[in-house]
Scaffold this motif. Structure first.
Motif, PDB file in Angstrom:
ATOM      1  N   HIS A 530      27.077  53.415  40.786  1.00  0.00           N
ATOM      2  CA  HIS A 530      27.318  52.045  40.340  1.00  0.00           C
ATOM      3  C   HIS A 530      28.599  51.992  39.527  1.00  0.00           C
ATOM      4  O   HIS A 530      28.948  52.909  38.776  1.00  0.00           O
ATOM      5  CB  HIS A 530      26.143  51.534  39.502  1.00  0.00           C
ATOM      6  N   ASN A 531      29.307  50.922  39.721  1.00  0.00           N
ATOM      7  CA  ASN A 531      30.535  50.665  38.978  1.00  0.00           C
ATOM      8  C   ASN A 531      30.473  49.218  38.532  1.00  0.00           C
ATOM      9  O   ASN A 531      30.827  48.313  39.278  1.00  0.00           O
ATOM     10  CB  ASN A 531      31.756  50.923  39.853  1.00  0.00           C
ATOM     11  N   SER A 533      28.915  45.969  38.373  1.00  0.00           N
ATOM     12  CA  SER A 533      27.882  45.297  39.175  1.00  0.00           C
ATOM     13  C   SER A 533      27.903  45.759  40.630  1.00  0.00           C
ATOM     14  O   SER A 533      27.129  45.268  41.447  1.00  0.00           O
ATOM     15  CB  SER A 533      28.087  43.773  39.122  1.00  0.00           C
ATOM     16  N   ASN A 534      28.783  46.691  40.946  1.00  0.00           N
ATOM     17  CA  ASN A 534      28.880  47.185  42.325  1.00  0.00           C
ATOM     18  C   ASN A 534      28.049  48.459  42.479  1.00  0.00           C
ATOM     19  O   ASN A 534      28.126  49.372  41.654  1.00  0.00           O
ATOM     20  CB  ASN A 534      30.346  47.475  42.687  1.00  0.00           C
ATOM     21  N   TYR A 535      27.284  48.505  43.561  1.00  0.00           N
ATOM     22  CA  TYR A 535      26.419  49.657  43.840  1.00  0.00           C
ATOM     23  C   TYR A 535      26.742  50.207  45.218  1.00  0.00           C
ATOM     24  O   TYR A 535      26.994  49.454  46.165  1.00  0.00           O
ATOM     25  CB  TYR A 535      24.941  49.250  43.769  1.00  0.00           C
ATOM     26  N   GLU A 536      26.741  51.524  45.307  1.00  0.00           N
ATOM     27  CA  GLU A 536      27.002  52.193  46.579  1.00  0.00           C
ATOM     28  C   GLU A 536      25.814  53.072  46.939  1.00  0.00           C
ATOM     29  O   GLU A 536      25.330  53.849  46.115  1.00  0.00           O
ATOM     30  CB  GLU A 536      28.270  53.048  46.488  1.00  0.00           C
ATOM     31  N   SER A 658      22.118  47.643  51.895  1.00  0.00           N
ATOM     32  CA  SER A 658      22.525  47.706  50.492  1.00  0.00           C
ATOM     33  C   SER A 658      22.216  46.427  49.731  1.00  0.00           C
ATOM     34  O   SER A 658      21.689  46.477  48.609  1.00  0.00           O
ATOM     35  CB  SER A 658      24.029  47.999  50.395  1.00  0.00           C
ATOM     36  N   GLN A 659      22.532  45.271  50.315  1.00  0.00           N
ATOM     37  CA  GLN A 659      22.346  44.023  49.588  1.00  0.00           C
ATOM     38  C   GLN A 659      20.870  43.753  49.319  1.00  0.00           C
ATOM     39  O   GLN A 659      20.495  43.282  48.245  1.00  0.00           O
ATOM     40  CB  GLN A 659      22.960  42.853  50.362  1.00  0.00           C
TER      41      GLN A 659
END
Length: 1021
Positions: A530-531, A533-536, A658-659
């Motif tokens: 996570h960065n 609010s972004n998640y991978e 992912s979403q």
């Protein structure tokens, strides 16, 4: 009125006074001396008591022994926190192997709740030290004369092929006991086992002669005498019983001891009965003071005094058990035995002591008595009190409803009067269902486990009630079959079988387990970057180890030690061409996966699996006894049929959507905040269920009769949004079950069974809201990611079931936009409120259009619950304001009309030009109080009239009735009903349908005749 603090001071003084007068060591001091002896003298680490509700052991309803919380150590799930520990464990024994419920109160030493003092060695000291420590504590520290003590040891067993424990015997001889006081006994008395398999070993017990006789009592040991009881049991865990029944030595030896505090206190305080000690006497004093009953005399006979004393013992015992269980978050709803004890205490309080609320009063004294050692009793006293009050109200309602219906049934079938738990909610329906199959059961006179399980599962009847019903119908209750049915259901629940696993049968599971196919490693579901609010979520390379087609499993057998050459193996080729267009679900099992299987209320991931050139779309993921099954279908493909083959251990790549996962994670984190906020606002609640998906979260809970108000909903929503705006970190730590029990601020779901290891604790530590829960779900790393929290719905069914639904994330931004649009429309409507051009009907039409927008089911997801409630209330108020405005306008108009049209100044007779819209005839007449007034009105062929005459001018000739008689005769009408008015002061004509011509013809006449009558009898002022 005595407040709670004063009551506690009085209770503490009673305890201290009792101990001072009797010159005894208090129970609290005796407990402390035990713990100090092992911690200070022998360097043991103290482990606090675990709750009486087991959190890891599905086989137990209540914690019933000191070793329960150390089971994970004995089973080698994790290392002990220290090699030497000591504790005073709260225990309850009201069912199963150790069921003392039916004996309680009838003797001097059995209790539903008791404390077990114990010391443990995990691979440290063994037999000699354990025996030496116990002997020294009893004889030197507590000063118990040696001549009153006897010991037993394991005398061996040929069937188990275990020799007598002569090592233990020799230890006792070296400690100075004469041989005649060292007695051998068999497996039943001196061999301890944790279950049908697992750690076990011989034990040695120390017995004491409470009568302190000088004559040898060895012959009476273990013979059931109340004056010669086991005091301390010391278990030497040196074997393991295998599943096949064989017993083998353990590489590491343990010591597990247990001594009942109540028995020890009785001995040290020189009493013959546990009930005579300071653990019970303060409770007896409270009962006597509160109820004015005769003082407790300690009798055990059946006369009046004996019955009252029995009531003392039952009530005090049950109050201790109920207080401890409720303080440890056990729920009567989930535990029939707890509810039975609680209701029995209520009955005793009412029948013997004539007090309906004595149990609630007693638990406060229990907290004072035991709170020094178990502080949760004081901390959770409000919770305990609220649940008791709720249960008492529920019990009273049951007695007035189902109790009456059951009594009617008993009149028909008197034998049913013997059923103990007549308040069971499903008893009537369960009994009626039993009658439908009774004819078939008569053939064998057996109540089979399948029928009994239906009574248990469908109608909620416990095994005791089922047994009683079977006896009434002269049937043999097959308890073994019933237990098997229960075990099957528990096993299926434990391993994850349910209605969604129809294509994965128990036979499939058996194939995997018998061939030692490794279980799926799904720990990767927690691995994501996570960065902000972004998640991978990275794809995971794995191997195909099983595929289920049409219910048939093809699995890798490379792991089997017993596979035969013709068994299915990893090289078996599967042609999938026939199932590419099939709508039937297929199950794929991988050796490892990133997919989250449905668990803890969180829905499963969606995603896909790439295997060779095929794409498998995952719709659902389930875990069954450690095997993760990915359900879904293969996508159609143009690959030649000859290439559409899969083999076991083919390389795969598994991905998740992912979403979808991110949205689920957000809602699961929000669910924790919601649960914490509700607990802070309502204090006494418990979670029934929680469902988390990508679109919303739903929490069901029992508020114990308390209604969640709009103000409280707003408080909860505001607190959660404050935490979101504060960008608080969401942290996760992993604990074993013993570490979990060592913390007192973790929220657990009541009744939930947790694993022994790898229990994930999710914590959100904000300034004004703290959430800390054991949870296996996936979560975001910071609350700021949630963006905003809105309630969607709030529903309540009865006093015990409340459901709230909420949403976080991007959808809340769309909700804000929709809310702003509605707010704009309402503002526009408010601006037209003063307009006289807009009628009430037109104004209301605008309101209804806004309401339709708010309540539109296709769009309700776009508005928050609080906003909807606020809007609907606001619109209702606007409608009322407009209505009142119109009413005032009409009132002025009617007043002008009547004033202008009236010739006389000392009475009024008038027919309104049109029927009032907002004013009733009563209100019209009231506009002219102090003046005789008669008003007529007609509308759509309906005629009505009303008159009023002031009290000061009423006479037998002129009054409301005589005046209205004139009108009634003309219109051939009748009096209308008037409530709350004197007939001579107020009268009205019942509305009557007439033709327009008739109304026009007779109205003028009625006005003229009524005017003439008033003119003749009403004098000028």
């Amino acid at each position: 009125m005595i407040n709670l603090v004063t009551k506690r001071i009085i209770s503490f003084k009673l305890i201290r006074l009792y101990c001072h007068v009797a010159n005894y060591k208090s129970a609290n001091l005796i407990r402390k001396e035990f713990l100090d002896y092992f911690t200070k003298n022998l360097k043991h680490s103290i482990i606090r008591s675990s709750p009486v509700s087991p959190i890891t052991d599905q086989s137990l309803v209540f914690t019933n022994a000191g070793m329960n919380q150390f089971k994970g150590i004995f089973l080698n799930y994790y290392e002990p926190p220290a090699t030497k520990v000591v504790s005073s464990q709260k225990c309850i024994r009201v069912g199963g192997k150790h069921n003392d419920l039916d004996i309680v109160g009838k003797d001097s030493y059995h209790h539903t709740f008791f404390e077990m003092l114990g010391n443990w060695s995990f691979g440290d000291y063994f037999k000699e030290d354990a025996c030496s420590y116990a002997w020294n504590l009893l004889t030197n520290v507590y000063g118990i004369p040696k001549e009153y003590l006897y010991v037993t040891y394991f005398g061996g067993n040929k069937d188990l092929d275990i020799a007598p424990d002569l090592e233990c015997k020799d230890i006792w001889l070296r400690l100075g006991l004469p041989e005649y006081k060292i007695l051998p006994f068999d497996v039943r008395d001196n061999f301890w086992e944790m279950g049908i398999s697992g750690p076990c070993g011989p034990c040695t017990e120390i017995h004491v002669d409470y009568m302190k006789r000088s004559v040898n009592q060895a012959a009476r040991v273990n013979k059931g005498y109340a004056d010669l009881l086991e005091l301390w049991n010391i278990v030497f865990i040196q074997y393991e019983r295998l599943a096949n029944g064989c017993i083998i030595p353990l590489p590491k030896h343990h010591v597990d001891t247990g001594m009942g505090l109540e028995r020890l206190v009785t001995l040290l305080q020189g009493k013959k009965s546990n009930y005579d000690t300071d653990l019970f006497q303060p409770l007896f004093h409270a009962i006597q003071k509160y109820s004015n009953a005769p003082k407790y005399k300690g009798t055990f006979n059946n006369d009046d005094t004996g019955k009252i004393d029995y009531g003392y013992r039952i009530l005090a015992d049950h109050a201790r058990m109920v207080a401890v269980a409720l303080a440890d978050d056990m729920l009567p709803e989930q535990h029939p035995k707890l509810r039975r004890v609680l209701r029995n205490a209520i009955d005793i309080g009412e029948k013997i002591f004539r007090k309906t609320d004595i149990l609630a009063e007693l638990v406060r004294h229990v907290a004072d008595n035991l709170g020094e050692a178990h502080e949760e009793l004081h901390n959770n006293l409000k919770q305990v009190d609220k649940i008791i009050q709720f249960e008492q109200d529920l019990y009273n309602r049951l007695r007035n409803t189902s109790g009456k219906r059951w009594k009617e049934m008993v009149k028909i079938r008197p034998e049913l009067a013997s059923v103990t738990d007549w308040t069971a909610s499903g008893l009537l329906d369960g009994y009626k269902n039993l009658q439908t199959v009774l004819k078939d059961l008569r053939k064998t006179n057996v109540l089979p486990g399948t029928v009994a399980f239906k009574l248990y599962d469908t109608y909620g009847l416990n095994s005791e009630t089922i047994t009683e019903l079977a006896q009434i119908e002269s049937l043999h209750f097959d308890e073994v079959d019933f237990k098997n049915q229960l075990d099957i259901r528990r096993y299926q629940s434990k391993i994850g079988f349910n209605k969604y696993n129809a294509i994965f049968t128990e036979d499939n599971l058996k194939i995997l387990e018998e061939n030692h196919v490794p279980k799926t490693d799904d720990s990767f579901k927690y691995n994501y970057m996570h960065n902000g609010s972004n998640y991978e979520f990275s794809a995971l390379n794995s191997k195909l180890i099983g595929i289920i087609i049409n219910g048939k499993l093809v699995a890798s057998m490379n792991y089997s030690h017993t596979a035969k050459p013709n068994d299915v193996n990893s090289k078996t080729a599967i042609n999938v061409s026939d199932i590419l267009n099939s709508k039937d679900e297929i199950g794929i099992i991988l050796d490892k996966t990133v997919c989250y299987s449905i668990e803890g209320g969180q829905v499963s991931d969606r995603g896909n699996i790439h295997v060779k050139n095929l794409l498998f779309n995952i719709h659902n993921v389930r875990k069954v006894n450690g095997y993760v099954i990915h359900f879904g279908q293969f996508e159609e493909t143009n690959i030649p049929t000859s290439e559409l083959y899969l083999t076991m251990e083919d390389d795969c790549s598994v991905n998740i959507d992912s979403q979808t996962r991110i949205d689920i994670m957000k809602h699961h984190t929000a669910a924790h905040l919601l649960n914490a906020a509700i607990k802070e606002v309502l204090h006494t609640v418990y979670q029934r269920a929680c469902t988390v998906d990508k679109d919303s979260l739903k929490l069901e809970f029992n508020p114990f009769g308390e209604k969640l108000t709009l103000e409280q909903v707003k408080t909860i929503e505001d607190r959660i949004n404050n935490v979101i705006q504060s960008n608080v970190a969401v942290t996760v730590q992993t604990l074993n079950s013993l570490q979990l029990l060592a913390q007192d601020d973790i929220t657990l779901v009541p009744g939930e069974i947790y694993p022994y290891t790898n229990i994930r604790i999710v914590e959100i530590n904000a300034n004004d809201l703290k959430a800390k829960e054991a949870c296996c779900g996936t979560h975001v790393h910071n609350t700021g990611v949630l963006q905003h929290f809105y309630f969607l719905t709030h529903t309540s069914k009865g006093a015990t079931n409340c459901t709230v639904k909420a949403v976080v994330g991007p959808r809340t931004l769309r909700m804000k936009q929709a809310i702003e649009k509605i707010q704009h429309k309402i503002t526009e409507l408010e601006n037209t409120l003063q307009s006289t051009e807009l009628t009430y009907e037109a104004f209301n039409a605008k309101i209804n259009r806004i309401k339709e927008k708010i309540n539109d089911r296709t769009e309700q997801i776009s508005l928050s619950y609080l906003f909807k409630m606020d809007c609907l209330t606001h619109l209702k108020n606007l409608s009322v304001k407009k209505w009142l405005q119109e009413k005032e306008i009409e009132k002025a108009s009617v007043t002008r009309e009547i004033t202008t049209a009236t010739d006389s100044s000392y009475f009024i007779v008038h027919c309104l030009d049109k029927n009032p819209t907002y004013l009733s005839l009563h209100e019209v007449v009231s506009l002219f109080s102090g003046t005789p007034v008669l008003v007529l009105s007609h509308n759509n062929g309906s005629m009505k009239a009303r008159c009023s005459v002031p009290q000061e001018i009423v006479s037998s000739v002129f009054n409301a009735q005589t005046w209205m008689d004139i009108v009634l005769k003309i219109f051939h009408a009748k009096y209308g009903p008037i409530k709350g008015f004197e007939p001579m002061l107020v009268a009205c004509m019942k509305s009557k349908q007439m033709s327009r011509d008739f109304i026009e013809m007779h109205t003028k006449r009625a006005i003229a005749e009524a005017t003439k009558f008033a003119s003749a009898h009403v004098k000028r002022n």
